[in-house]
Every structure is written in structure tokens, then in C-alpha cells.
Design an enzyme around this catalytic site. Sequence first.
Site, mmCIF file in Angstrom:
data_model
loop_
_atom_site.group_PDB
_atom_site.id
_atom_site.type_symbol
_atom_site.label_atom_id
_atom_site.label_comp_id
_atom_site.label_asym_id
_atom_site.label_seq_id
_atom_site.Cartn_x
_atom_site.Cartn_y
_atom_site.Cartn_z
ATOM 1 N N TRP A 127 0.873 -1.174 0.000
ATOM 2 C CA TRP A 127 0.000 0.000 0.000
ATOM 3 C C TRP A 127 0.916 1.231 0.000
ATOM 4 C CZ3 TRP A 127 -1.981 2.796 4.782
ATOM 5 C CH2 TRP A 127 -2.995 3.709 4.445
ATOM 6 N N ASP A 208 -1.279 -5.498 9.203
ATOM 7 C CA ASP A 208 -2.229 -4.479 8.766
ATOM 8 C C ASP A 208 -3.481 -5.179 8.241
ATOM 9 O OD1 ASP A 208 -3.600 -2.379 7.685
ATOM 10 O OD2 ASP A 208 -2.046 -1.797 6.238
ATOM 11 N N ALA A 210 -6.937 -4.401 6.748
ATOM 12 C CA ALA A 210 -7.849 -3.380 6.227
ATOM 13 C C ALA A 210 -9.027 -4.001 5.473
ATOM 14 C CB ALA A 210 -7.094 -2.426 5.300
ATOM 15 N N LYS A 243 -13.519 -0.405 5.167
ATOM 16 C CA LYS A 243 -14.077 -1.136 4.022
ATOM 17 C C LYS A 243 -15.149 -2.122 4.474
ATOM 18 C CE LYS A 243 -10.280 0.609 2.283
ATOM 19 N NZ LYS A 243 -9.809 1.281 1.126
HETATM 20 C C1 LIG Z 1 -3.453 -2.013 3.186
HETATM 21 C C2 LIG Z 1 -4.176 -0.864 3.767
HETATM 22 N N1 LIG Z 1 -3.909 -0.485 5.013
HETATM 23 C C3 LIG Z 1 -4.539 0.555 5.594
HETATM 24 C C4 LIG Z 1 -5.475 1.274 4.910
HETATM 25 C C5 LIG Z 1 -6.100 2.464 5.612
HETATM 26 O O1 LIG Z 1 -7.422 2.456 5.725
HETATM 27 P P1 LIG Z 1 -8.220 3.653 6.444
HETATM 28 O O2 LIG Z 1 -8.984 4.311 5.375
HETATM 29 O O3 LIG Z 1 -9.053 2.949 7.464
HETATM 30 O O4 LIG Z 1 -7.236 4.551 7.081
HETATM 31 C C6 LIG Z 1 -5.789 0.941 3.586
HETATM 32 C C7 LIG Z 1 -6.759 1.728 2.819
HETATM 33 O O5 LIG Z 1 -6.805 1.748 1.637
HETATM 34 C C8 LIG Z 1 -5.124 -0.158 3.008
HETATM 35 O O6 LIG Z 1 -5.372 -0.536 1.758
#
Ligand SMILES: Cc1ncc(COP(=O)(O)O)c(C=O)c1O
Length: 394
Positions: A127, A208, A210, A243
Amino acid sequence: MFETLKKAPVDKIFKLLGEFRADERDEKIDLGIGVFKDKNKQTPIMRAVKKAEKQIFDEQTTKTYVGVSGNRGFCDSVSDLVFGDSVDKSAIRSVQAPGGTGSLWVLLTLIARARPNGKVYVSDPSWPNHWPMCELAGLEPNFYPYFDAKTGKVKFEEMMATLDGLTSDDSVLLHACCHNPTGANLTNEQWDIVAKSLKKTGAFALVDSAYLGFGEGLEEDAYGLRKLASELDEMMLAFSASKNFGLYRERVGVAFCITKNPEQADIAFSQMGNIVRASFSQPPDHGAEIVRVIMADPALRAEWEAELKDMREFIVRIREKLALAIRERSNSSNFDFLTEHMGMFSLLGLSKEQVDKIKKEDAIYMLDDSRISIAGIPENEIGKVADAIVSALR
Ligand SMILES: Cc1ncc(COP(=O)(O)O)c(C=O)c1O
């Protein structure tokens, strides 16, 4: 004062969104931003969320501060959801933070306090925010090999060659499931091997999460993080409800630390609270309270799980249809990996020139590295997307 600075680099996802919005062609399709879109190209508010919001509107009696560590009922319900009974809860501590990003921020800052300038290994690719967040926290990001763009699969042997060479001074950032940007994930057997390696080297794991529930199911998607939680003495987890509850703009997340014993857990908790206080003082409550209400009410929870299942199945269906449409047009199975990938994204393995051609000629927008948001493809336009990909490859 500002003459001492240069413009900061633009986040590539938001740069693409700007280009998409400026494009005046009606037929344009946005496969850039990672938000779920239904067949009407809408990002709906989930039914259970609407009902919980109504309940909060009717019953909430105060908007006073909730406290530095956030909404405890929310954090505890997420803890049960993600960890199940994989770990002794007395060794877990959590604070609520704004989204997965806020949670990652708290945890990376805590790693930097424990290990100033420490190295954090992130997947290649990852990401796009992982790398700059490590740097901003005062850590040194490095890559571990992850994705083979030629096969569309994880380069597991190469990944393990790097992980096996780490030391107990290093940290590793792993995606719990539905890897972003590639869509390629570790199998359960591969998670077992990763857990064994981390146990042996002592490298510290930050996971992580998400997209829990977007791959194979809530329980199935938690396999890897639960494996690490049950095998390792200590680890961290950043959870995002953006999400899977469709609460993107409400900024809902939790930062978890699992520690060797309750004394260290209390130290971790006080450090996380201290970071929250100095960063944003207290997290926003509305989205967290929505999740708490849903998780505490069996009927609402069942409704949420059913809707999440619908979203997951929608994504799987789009993956199958797109792979089939490309196969029919190209007479090759080179893109069948799309059906093995999981979650919102897949990396197609196209060159920047091919991505630019598709943008210019077909008004289809994807990231320069050819990441597409599967959940952004309108079901009735799969043929058009397949045409564009096959024609760019010629
Ligand atoms: C791999 C990953 N980590 C963290 C996040 C962060 O999400 P948030 O919108 O809850 O901050 C995302 C969002 O796209 C993501 O794809």
C-alpha cells in the site's frame, strides 16, 4: 518560512482521482480508488450501519469526550472479531484511532520509540502509504520480495529468504489478507511458515488488517493474523473498519499490541495513549459507536455479516467474469490469476505505457503500476474493460 520548503509529492491515488474527475468523457471508468461500488456505481451505506445510526440518533444522550483510548466497547468487540480465542486477552491492549491509517500511525510511532531508526520490512509492492508512514515515524523502510508480476503470484521462496535473514532488531509489516495492491495472498501453510520464521529470528510482526471479510470470509481471512497471535510472544495489529463496515469517512480503526506479559501490556497501553494524546488527543466516536452497536446486537450483526458476504461474492463474480472475458478475447489463460487473487485489488502486470494507453483511448483509469480496483468495475462494462486490456497488450 514556506520558502524553505518544496511541494510534497502527491499521493498517486489522489492524483489519479483528480485526473479522473477532470475527464469529461461520459463513459469513463474509475478503477483507481479502493472503495466498494455496487452495480449502480454507488458506494452504499450498509443497512446495518443505517439502523445503528438511527439507534444512536434516538438514544445517545451526550457528545462529551470518550477518553484518550476511545470507545472501549468498540475496541473490545473488534478484539473478539479479529483474534477470536487465538490469544490470552490479558496480554492484549488496544486504543481506538482514526481509521487503519491512524492505527498504523500509533503503532509505527510506538515501534520507533522502542527502536529509534529501526528497520521495517514492507512487501514489494505495498500500500503506497506504508513506506512514507514508516519514514515519518522515524523508521527505515526496506522491502521484502513479494509479488511476481509475470505469474501474478507471491514469490514465496524469495520472500522467505529475506524474512529468514532478519534479526530481532527488525520489524516486518504484513497484510492480514486481501493484499493491497496485488490481490495475491499467502496460503494458510505459508502463514505457518512465516510464523515459524518470525519465532526463530525474533523479528517483530506488525499486521495491517484493512479488508477482513473481503477474501474468503471473516474467520478464514483471520487465519494468518491469528496464527501469528497464537505463536508469537508479541506483535501488533492495525485494524480498519473503513471497508468491511463501509465507514470510510468516519475514520474507524483500532491499534492492538500483544505483549509478553500483563506488565508489558500496561506499558504498551500507556505509550499508545501518550502517542494518541500528542497526535490527535482523542479519536472520533461516531463510526466506532456504530460498529459497537452492530456487534452488540445479534440481529444487526447477522445483517452486517450477510451484507459483507454479498460484497465479497460480488467481487468474486466480477473477478471470474473479467478473467473469462479476457480469456475469450485473447485466447490465453494469462489473466486467470485474477480468480485466484482476493479482495478489492489486483495488479495486472501492465507497463506504464499500456496503462496510459488505456486511460487515453478507453477512459479507464488505473494506477500507474496497473493496480485495478475490482470492486470498481461496473458489471455491465466488464467486456469494455477486457477489450481495453487485451488491446493494450497487442
Ligand atoms: C493495506 C491498507 N492499510 C490501511 C489502509 C487504511 O485504511 P483507512 O482508510 O481505514 O485509514 C488501507 C486503505 O486503503 C489499506 O489498503
